[in-house]
Write an enzyme that holds these catalytic residues in place. Structure first.
Site, PDB file in Angstrom:
ATOM      1  N   PHE A 115      37.606  35.419  37.288  1.00  0.00           N
ATOM      2  CA  PHE A 115      38.386  35.906  38.424  1.00  0.00           C
ATOM      3  C   PHE A 115      37.564  36.788  39.363  1.00  0.00           C
ATOM      4  CE2 PHE A 115      42.131  34.833  35.884  1.00  0.00           C
ATOM      5  CZ  PHE A 115      43.063  34.476  36.849  1.00  0.00           C
ATOM      6  N   GLU A 147      39.320  37.590  29.704  1.00  0.00           N
ATOM      7  CA  GLU A 147      40.745  37.389  29.956  1.00  0.00           C
ATOM      8  C   GLU A 147      41.463  37.233  28.621  1.00  0.00           C
ATOM      9  OE1 GLU A 147      42.517  37.275  32.806  1.00  0.00           O
ATOM     10  OE2 GLU A 147      40.766  37.858  33.985  1.00  0.00           O
ATOM     11  N   TRP A 148      42.599  37.919  28.457  1.00  0.00           N
ATOM     12  CA  TRP A 148      43.277  37.939  27.165  1.00  0.00           C
ATOM     13  C   TRP A 148      43.682  36.553  26.680  1.00  0.00           C
ATOM     14  CZ3 TRP A 148      42.286  41.816  24.376  1.00  0.00           C
ATOM     15  CH2 TRP A 148      42.179  43.102  24.917  1.00  0.00           C
ATOM     16  N   TRP A 184      42.497  41.114  41.976  1.00  0.00           N
ATOM     17  CA  TRP A 184      42.000  40.851  40.619  1.00  0.00           C
ATOM     18  C   TRP A 184      40.997  39.712  40.697  1.00  0.00           C
ATOM     19  CZ3 TRP A 184      42.333  43.356  36.100  1.00  0.00           C
ATOM     20  CH2 TRP A 184      41.877  42.687  34.963  1.00  0.00           C
ATOM     21  N   GLU A 186      48.160  43.018  41.302  1.00  0.00           N
ATOM     22  CA  GLU A 186      47.212  41.952  40.971  1.00  0.00           C
ATOM     23  C   GLU A 186      47.451  40.746  41.849  1.00  0.00           C
ATOM     24  OE1 GLU A 186      46.388  40.464  37.088  1.00  0.00           O
ATOM     25  OE2 GLU A 186      46.780  42.403  36.167  1.00  0.00           O
ATOM     26  N   TYR A 201      50.607  35.710  41.612  1.00  0.00           N
ATOM     27  CA  TYR A 201      49.530  34.731  41.670  1.00  0.00           C
ATOM     28  C   TYR A 201      49.943  33.371  42.210  1.00  0.00           C
ATOM     29  CZ  TYR A 201      46.458  37.695  38.806  1.00  0.00           C
ATOM     30  OH  TYR A 201      45.666  38.716  38.350  1.00  0.00           O
TER      31      TYR A 201
END
Length: 360
Positions: free
Chosen positions: A317, A308-309, A301, A254, A183
């Site tokens: 996202f 989101e966790w 992603w 991702e 990312y």
């Protein structure tokens, strides 16, 4: 690509560039087209290294610079997954199920890493070899080489478990492909030669990481507080893993851009920043493929906004906006751009995207 220790230039608090990743995502299949679109989806056929594992590691040892250890030893672990030995067939999740046929009958033994890569910033540009990310490599090195990375052994010494010959044989070369969640990038400060607060997660690694240095952010911030827009970081991650692990097939499992959920609806739908993010990262992924990286595919992603966790429903996202009260799904500008990218039809360039609306 050989590992390189922090040299004399690194004394006094040298900073590096570190690519950070997170979580496992959905697969959006790439369709082969012309130009860099096909380069992203295709596996590179050139640039294969002929060094064997032992030879590559031996050369890496000889390339050490004088001075201390690598400035960055471990990163944050969000998720690591590895399947059993060849022959134990497990059902793949739907997002990866299509990969089985591509393996030509081989077992789908794989490992997914949240990979941090670093550049040493005080040496010449052409010498900016990636410094080992010790967290990711503490999983990959035993699998490929049968032992922990050298830096881990030097720092942790007797605190590390020892692999028996039988365990080394069991571990080695049991992976068909490597998944990388990529990312962003962060700065990494050497704490061997510089004072640092070591009461952090990375403290045992003798490293301090941050996205801000001297008041300047490493890239444009996103809604995910530790993620910044640094497109070139994806090329660095792929090239390092490709070189170190002898051209094992790599999948970007991702990659994506986050928005704040309280952003006004018009800006959520017309997500220009996400389009520019995808354009930039795919451009550098294409560059890695052209340089010989064995990239098998790319997963964006995410398809839709989700829970989101870490941040729950506070960041988004998705290529599709989701109204969590009604479950209505609305395609964003990025969904239409990505559709055009995959099908090879009139992808909007950088100068046009700023004026393009989602309803076009």
């Amino acid at each position: 690509m050989a590992r390189r220790r922090m040299g004399e230039e690194g004394k006094g608090g040298g900073w590096g560039l570190n690519g950070r990743q997170c979580r496992f995502g959905n697969r959006l299949r790439a369709v082969k087209g012309e130009g860099w679109r096909s380069a992203v989806a295709a596996q590179a056929a050139t640039g294969r290294r002929e060094e064997d594992d032992a030879g590559g590691r031996e050369k890496g040892e000889k390339r050490e610079r004088k001075g201390g250890l690598s400035p960055c030893l471990f990163g944050k672990r969000r998720r690591e997954r590895r399947r059993g030995g060849r022959g134990r067939r497990e059902a793949l999740p739907p997002s990866l199920g299509g990969l089985r046929a591509e393996r030509r009958g081989r077992g789908d033994d794989d490992v997914l890493i949240n990979y941090n890569v670093q550049h040493v910033s005080r040496i010449k540009l052409e010498e900016r070899l990636l410094i080992t990310d010790k967290l990711s490599l503490r999983f990959l090195d035993p699998i490929f080489f049968g032992e922990y990375p050298r830096e881990m052994r030097e720092i942790l010494s007797s605190n590390l478990p020892k692999f028996t010959p039988e365990e080394k044989k069991l571990l080695q070369n049991k992976v068909d492909f490597i998944g990388i969640n990529q990312y962003t990038a962060i700065y990494a400060k050497d704490c061997i030669y510089s004072p640092c607060a070591l009461n952090t997660y990375e403290g045992n690694a003798l490293v301090y990481t941050t996205g801000v240095r001297n008041g300047a952010k490493i890239g444009k911030p996103t809604a995910f507080s530790t993620y910044f827009v640094v497109p070139e970081s994806i090329e660095s991650a792929v090239m390092y893993v490709n070189g170190r692990y002898k051209d094992t097939t790599i999948y970007i499992t991702e990659n994506g851009y986050s928005q704040h959920s309280d952003t006004n609806m018009e800006d959520l739908i017309n997500d220009v920043e996400r389009v520019n993010y995808l354009q930039g990262y795919l451009k550098y992924l294409s560059s890695a493929v052209r340089k010989g990286a064995n990239v098998g595919g790319y997963f964006m992603w995410s398809l839709i906004d989700n829970f989101e966790w870490v941040f729950g429903y506070t960041i988004k996202f998705g290529l599709y906006h989701v109204d969590f009260d009604t479950q209505e799904r609305i395609p964003k500008m990025s969904a239409k751009w990505y559709r055009d990218f995959l099908t090879g039809s009139n992808v909007t360039d950088d100068t046009q995207v700023w004026s393009r609306r989602a309803d076009s």
